[in-house]
Design a protein around this motif. Structure first.
Motif, PDB file in Angstrom:
ATOM      1  N   ALA A 147       0.844  -1.190   0.066  1.00  0.00           N
ATOM      2  CA  ALA A 147       0.085  -0.104   0.073  1.00  0.00           C
ATOM      3  C   ALA A 147       0.905   1.367  -0.101  1.00  0.00           C
ATOM      4  CB  ALA A 147      -1.021  -0.087   1.059  1.00  0.00           C
ATOM      5  N   LEU A 148       0.343   2.347  -0.839  1.00  0.00           N
ATOM      6  CA  LEU A 148       1.011   3.428  -0.912  1.00  0.00           C
ATOM      7  C   LEU A 148       0.307   4.604  -0.292  1.00  0.00           C
ATOM      8  CD1 LEU A 148       2.943   3.370  -4.126  1.00  0.00           C
ATOM      9  CD2 LEU A 148       3.849   2.833  -2.062  1.00  0.00           C
ATOM     10  N   ILE A 149       0.554   5.436   0.624  1.00  0.00           N
ATOM     11  CA  ILE A 149      -0.127   6.516   1.094  1.00  0.00           C
ATOM     12  C   ILE A 149       0.119   7.840   0.302  1.00  0.00           C
ATOM     13  CG2 ILE A 149      -0.978   7.865   3.258  1.00  0.00           C
ATOM     14  CD1 ILE A 149      -1.422   4.651   3.451  1.00  0.00           C
ATOM     15  N   SER A 150      -1.060   8.252  -0.428  1.00  0.00           N
ATOM     16  CA  SER A 150      -0.765   9.499  -1.242  1.00  0.00           C
ATOM     17  C   SER A 150      -1.362  10.638  -0.278  1.00  0.00           C
ATOM     18  CB  SER A 150      -1.680   9.084  -2.406  1.00  0.00           C
ATOM     19  OG  SER A 150      -1.704  10.350  -3.205  1.00  0.00           O
ATOM     20  N   ASP A 151      -0.549  11.266   0.209  1.00  0.00           N
ATOM     21  CA  ASP A 151      -0.720  12.373   1.263  1.00  0.00           C
ATOM     22  C   ASP A 151       0.566  13.193   1.253  1.00  0.00           C
ATOM     23  OD1 ASP A 151      -1.956  13.811   3.590  1.00  0.00           O
ATOM     24  OD2 ASP A 151      -2.089  11.809   4.761  1.00  0.00           O
ATOM     25  N   ILE A 152       0.247  14.488   1.989  1.00  0.00           N
ATOM     26  CA  ILE A 152       1.242  15.578   2.101  1.00  0.00           C
ATOM     27  C   ILE A 152       1.975  15.455   3.329  1.00  0.00           C
ATOM     28  CG2 ILE A 152       1.273  18.166   1.779  1.00  0.00           C
ATOM     29  CD1 ILE A 152       0.760  16.465  -0.883  1.00  0.00           C
ATOM     30  N   THR A 153       3.227  15.811   3.338  1.00  0.00           N
ATOM     31  CA  THR A 153       4.040  15.769   4.432  1.00  0.00           C
ATOM     32  C   THR A 153       4.654  17.205   4.866  1.00  0.00           C
ATOM     33  OG1 THR A 153       5.818  14.583   5.750  1.00  0.00           O
ATOM     34  CG2 THR A 153       6.329  14.976   3.303  1.00  0.00           C
ATOM     35  N   TRP A 154       5.640  17.299   5.648  1.00  0.00           N
ATOM     36  CA  TRP A 154       5.973  18.536   6.325  1.00  0.00           C
ATOM     37  C   TRP A 154       7.495  18.928   5.954  1.00  0.00           C
ATOM     38  CZ3 TRP A 154       5.638  16.296  11.775  1.00  0.00           C
ATOM     39  CH2 TRP A 154       4.245  16.105  12.109  1.00  0.00           C
ATOM     40  N   VAL A 155       7.538  20.176   5.431  1.00  0.00           N
ATOM     41  CA  VAL A 155       8.960  20.683   5.267  1.00  0.00           C
ATOM     42  C   VAL A 155       9.673  20.891   6.661  1.00  0.00           C
ATOM     43  CG1 VAL A 155      10.035  22.683   4.395  1.00  0.00           C
ATOM     44  CG2 VAL A 155       8.385  22.149   3.000  1.00  0.00           C
ATOM     45  N   THR A 156      10.929  20.187   6.688  1.00  0.00           N
ATOM     46  CA  THR A 156      11.349  20.095   7.907  1.00  0.00           C
ATOM     47  C   THR A 156      12.955  20.486   7.696  1.00  0.00           C
ATOM     48  OG1 THR A 156      12.100  17.846   7.730  1.00  0.00           O
ATOM     49  CG2 THR A 156      10.024  18.310   8.884  1.00  0.00           C
ATOM     50  N   GLU A 157      13.850  20.393   8.537  1.00  0.00           N
ATOM     51  CA  GLU A 157      15.223  20.905   8.447  1.00  0.00           C
ATOM     52  C   GLU A 157      15.886  19.635   7.563  1.00  0.00           C
ATOM     53  OE1 GLU A 157      15.109  19.327  12.669  1.00  0.00           O
ATOM     54  OE2 GLU A 157      17.291  19.845  12.086  1.00  0.00           O
ATOM     55  N   GLY A 158      15.224  18.612   7.299  1.00  0.00           N
ATOM     56  CA  GLY A 158      15.888  17.628   6.142  1.00  0.00           C
ATOM     57  C   GLY A 158      15.081  17.420   5.197  1.00  0.00           C
ATOM     58  N   VAL A 159      13.857  18.026   5.027  1.00  0.00           N
ATOM     59  CA  VAL A 159      12.984  17.854   3.861  1.00  0.00           C
ATOM     60  C   VAL A 159      12.592  19.235   3.225  1.00  0.00           C
ATOM     61  CG1 VAL A 159      10.810  16.780   3.054  1.00  0.00           C
ATOM     62  CG2 VAL A 159      12.153  15.511   4.425  1.00  0.00           C
ATOM     63  N   LYS A 160      12.824  19.480   2.018  1.00  0.00           N
ATOM     64  CA  LYS A 160      12.680  20.561   1.519  1.00  0.00           C
ATOM     65  C   LYS A 160      12.434  20.957   0.207  1.00  0.00           C
ATOM     66  CE  LYS A 160      17.091  21.665   4.178  1.00  0.00           C
ATOM     67  NZ  LYS A 160      18.344  21.533   4.020  1.00  0.00           N
ATOM     68  N   HIS A 161      11.627  22.206   0.054  1.00  0.00           N
ATOM     69  CA  HIS A 161      10.884  22.441  -1.121  1.00  0.00           C
ATOM     70  C   HIS A 161      11.930  22.237  -2.466  1.00  0.00           C
ATOM     71  CE1 HIS A 161       7.234  23.981   0.256  1.00  0.00           C
ATOM     72  NE2 HIS A 161       7.614  25.036   0.762  1.00  0.00           N
ATOM     73  N   HIS A 162      11.281  21.620  -3.358  1.00  0.00           N
ATOM     74  CA  HIS A 162      12.192  21.706  -4.664  1.00  0.00           C
ATOM     75  C   HIS A 162      13.104  20.407  -4.606  1.00  0.00           C
ATOM     76  CE1 HIS A 162       9.916  25.088  -5.793  1.00  0.00           C
ATOM     77  NE2 HIS A 162      10.934  25.963  -5.268  1.00  0.00           N
ATOM     78  N   GLU A 163      13.204  19.652  -3.755  1.00  0.00           N
ATOM     79  CA  GLU A 163      13.890  18.578  -3.676  1.00  0.00           C
ATOM     80  C   GLU A 163      13.403  17.269  -3.876  1.00  0.00           C
ATOM     81  OE1 GLU A 163      16.933  18.663  -0.346  1.00  0.00           O
ATOM     82  OE2 GLU A 163      17.537  20.716  -1.351  1.00  0.00           O
ATOM     83  N   GLY A 164      12.067  17.242  -4.458  1.00  0.00           N
ATOM     84  CA  GLY A 164      11.396  16.145  -4.890  1.00  0.00           C
ATOM     85  C   GLY A 164      10.238  15.539  -3.752  1.00  0.00           C
ATOM     86  N   VAL A 165       9.671  14.419  -4.387  1.00  0.00           N
ATOM     87  CA  VAL A 165       8.606  13.896  -3.288  1.00  0.00           C
ATOM     88  C   VAL A 165       9.286  13.219  -2.335  1.00  0.00           C
ATOM     89  CG1 VAL A 165       8.668  11.836  -4.944  1.00  0.00           C
ATOM     90  CG2 VAL A 165       6.657  12.311  -3.177  1.00  0.00           C
ATOM     91  N   ALA A 166       8.746  13.119  -0.951  1.00  0.00           N
ATOM     92  CA  ALA A 166       9.269  12.714   0.126  1.00  0.00           C
ATOM     93  C   ALA A 166       8.743  11.166   0.282  1.00  0.00           C
ATOM     94  CB  ALA A 166       9.018  13.364   1.343  1.00  0.00           C
TER      95      ALA A 166
END
Lengths: 302, 302, 302
Positions: free
Chosen positions: B195-214
């Motif tokens: 199963a894949l969860i198609s949902d939106i996560t958080w921008v954090t110190e390690g996950v940034k805009h424009h760096e791809g799907v998390a």
């Protein structure tokens, strides 16, 4: 209300409900002959300490939990809570271990609860609030109105119910655990799509004594809007006094229906009480009456 | 992106998702003719306010929740949260009760939330953030990107999907409750192991805009390492930009798969957003695009 | 106790248990020939990283979780906990990522945990306490006695067990998730009504080293009184030393049996340890022996 008095005198802290179930089973066996419809009874070790009654062809189930909050003895003279009882120093507690009957007073606070019984109490012994029932012209007061009144309401419903499940569940006050197997049994035998939780709620700034049974729009959990609208619409057409509850906290057997693997709508409907989870719970007799009346109507119209 | 704009304009606070599902059902009925594979559609009261689409012979299911966070009116001018909305005084809220349309401003803080609507609002009325969609060259901003973008991703996937379940779930923002019956239905009809969860996560110190799907290695819950390794390996071989997320908090529909009575592997995969659960959620359009691309590839290769 | 040493050397943080299961599977395949009864073995991707052994005609199941607490690398030099490890600065941690073996020290506190490894560690890498087993005349000390001793107890039981399930579960330390599908499989294949949780508990003011295996009357959850009475009665008649535990906190695989859709009684029975979830867990060898003895008797008499 003889049966209500008898119910209120029973002890049955979560995990130790077998005597309560035995009492209910005997009562049902005796009374069923004068009920309009003879229910099919499910009882015994396959159902742990629960009891299920099936009337006719059910569309809806009513759930009333039979367990109560209380205390359990730990080591030395320590007590730990079962469910969320009010910690009021001086409260009389009663119970029994292998050495005999126990009557003692609660001491301490949320940080540490103790008893003052002269001898040690065996670890793991359940203690309940000592019962003191007071029935006046307007109110009933005592311990464990939550949920002996919900059980009483369910038994009153049995007198005239034509179609529906009436289910007595356990463990509600302490994290649940019987609802999942009860729901599985119901859905595999005579499935339903609707459930009502026959339980007692809280008097708050918006829910008051003498203003009727409360239909709960939400507590910590949120029933489906479509089902709420249906219930409120039936209640409005009836002559029964009711009020709407909207709370952020609290839970009931409804939580386990919400999380079950069945698409069953649920709603908590019950009279409100003051002094929740204390030995002096207080419910308006008029509200209790509204609860009984509304359940009769809903079980017919839903 | 017309459909995305329409999705973002829909109201559908947890518990009150029926209008959203109706919209999705109509959209699917219209669009399915131009999709590569005609799905089997499961919809209606047996599924509460959920919608399931079965394409070909599924090995994997994609889950996108359709509900949103919001508020519910309590007594007087009080509001209580549904899910975990940001409490920002002055925020415009909209809704409707039997007296008509409502537009008012949020006041107060986490200790007590209020509205400033001149008249009382009926207890139990749902209020949503007023929508204000802004689409620029790099970002989309507005309320409820979580999870209208996840729904949009799932609908884009439908255009070319050959084998798989696409499932629109409810109640995700407020404790869940539809996943258990959805999973039971899927496993008893056309079972899956992934199963894949198609949902939106958080921008954090390690996950940034424009760096791809998390691809989420964990939130509060931890998927099975073996499945993560498989997904990351496929993602690495693809040309799609992605980043790895490792968080201690947060949850998704994945929690209910983890706790389900089925041995189904799951993973949360979604674009990250800033200003989570506020009216100004913000997602990189490139990341949204990566999300859409990666789902296409994973549903083929997994 | 060669097998116990081998078990203690295995790494298997929750979510990443596949190597542990492989080891167990190979051990069982080799040893089963000398066991009194040849079990039926259930293993492989349909069971994720769990392993089930069915002996004869089971009435009772024994569950031993194979996962351990630990840490996961986040971004930069951050770590986040898996389960609830003790955060003791200077503790040696070990693991491996695609760049090679890792040995580093834990730094920080509950507010923020870090490692001092000279190079970065790939996000999502699991780290375990470095093992340091010390077996004296009275005690065994080391990391992960919880729950390698519970697994060891289950394997010892296999040598003579005639009827019963022995089940190795995953994810217990981090929110659970394998028990629901294990229970479903058991109930649909060779159902049971009783379960024992083979796990390690805490030394407290009421549960002490060298006073025998602990039979838990409750932790955060409360087993059914009727079942406890049955177990305590068998234990009393045996020659095995035991003590009774009554706690307000803590949980085990028993929680998921309690919440399962099956009416299965459960009880946690295990030796107590000091320095819980640290690299220096400490258990009395006499208590471990009592645990092994009591399980043999209970699986026969229950």
């Amino acid at each position: 209300m003889k049966i209500l008095n008898e119910l209120l005198e029973l002890k049955g802290v979560s995990g130790d409900e077998s005597a309560t179930t035995q009492f209910l089973y005997k009562y049902v066996e005796k009374q069923k002959k004068i009920w309009n419809v003879l229910p099919k009874i499910f009882f015994g070790e396959d159902f742990h300490d629960c009891l299920l009654l099936k009337f006719g062809n059910p569309r809806t189930a009513v759930f009333a939990h039979i367990d109560t909050i209380g205390f359990m003895s730990r080591y030395d003279n320590q007590l730990i809570p079962v469910g969320g009882p009010e910690i009021i120093p001086g409260t009389w507690l009663v119970g029994e271990d292998s050495l005999g009957a126990i009557r003692c007073r609660l001491q301490g606070d949320e940080e540490g609860i103790f008893h003052d019984f002269p001898r040690g109490i065996e670890p793991g012994t359940c203690l309940s609030f000592e019962q003191n029932i007071r029935i006046g012209s307007e109110f009933i007061e005592g311990a464990y109105l939550d949920n002996r009144l919900g059980v009483y309401n369910a038994l009153k419903l049995c007198e005239t119910l034509e179609n529906g499940w009436v289910v007595f569940s356990t463990y509600e006050e302490h994290g649940g655990g019987s609802m999942p197997f009860l729901l599985k049994f119901i859905q595999e035998n005579s499935p339903i799509k609707q459930a009502l939780i026959s339980d007692i709620t809280w008097v708050t700034e918006g829910v008051k004594h003498h203003e009727g049974v409360a239909i709960s729009i939400r507590d910590k959990f949120i029933p489906r809007r479509k089902f709420l609208d249906k219930i409120i619409s039936i209640a409005k057409k009836s002559q029964v006094q009711f009020q709407l509850e909207v709370e952020n906290y609290g839970g009931s057997d409804g939580r386990e229906i919400q999380n079950s693997p069945y698409a069953i709508d649920w709603c908590f409907i019950g009279a409100p009480e003051d002094h929740v989870h204390s030995p002096n719970e207080k419910v308006s007799l008029a509200d209790l009456n509204s609860m009984i009346e509304l359940y009769k109507i809903l079980m017919e119209k839903l």
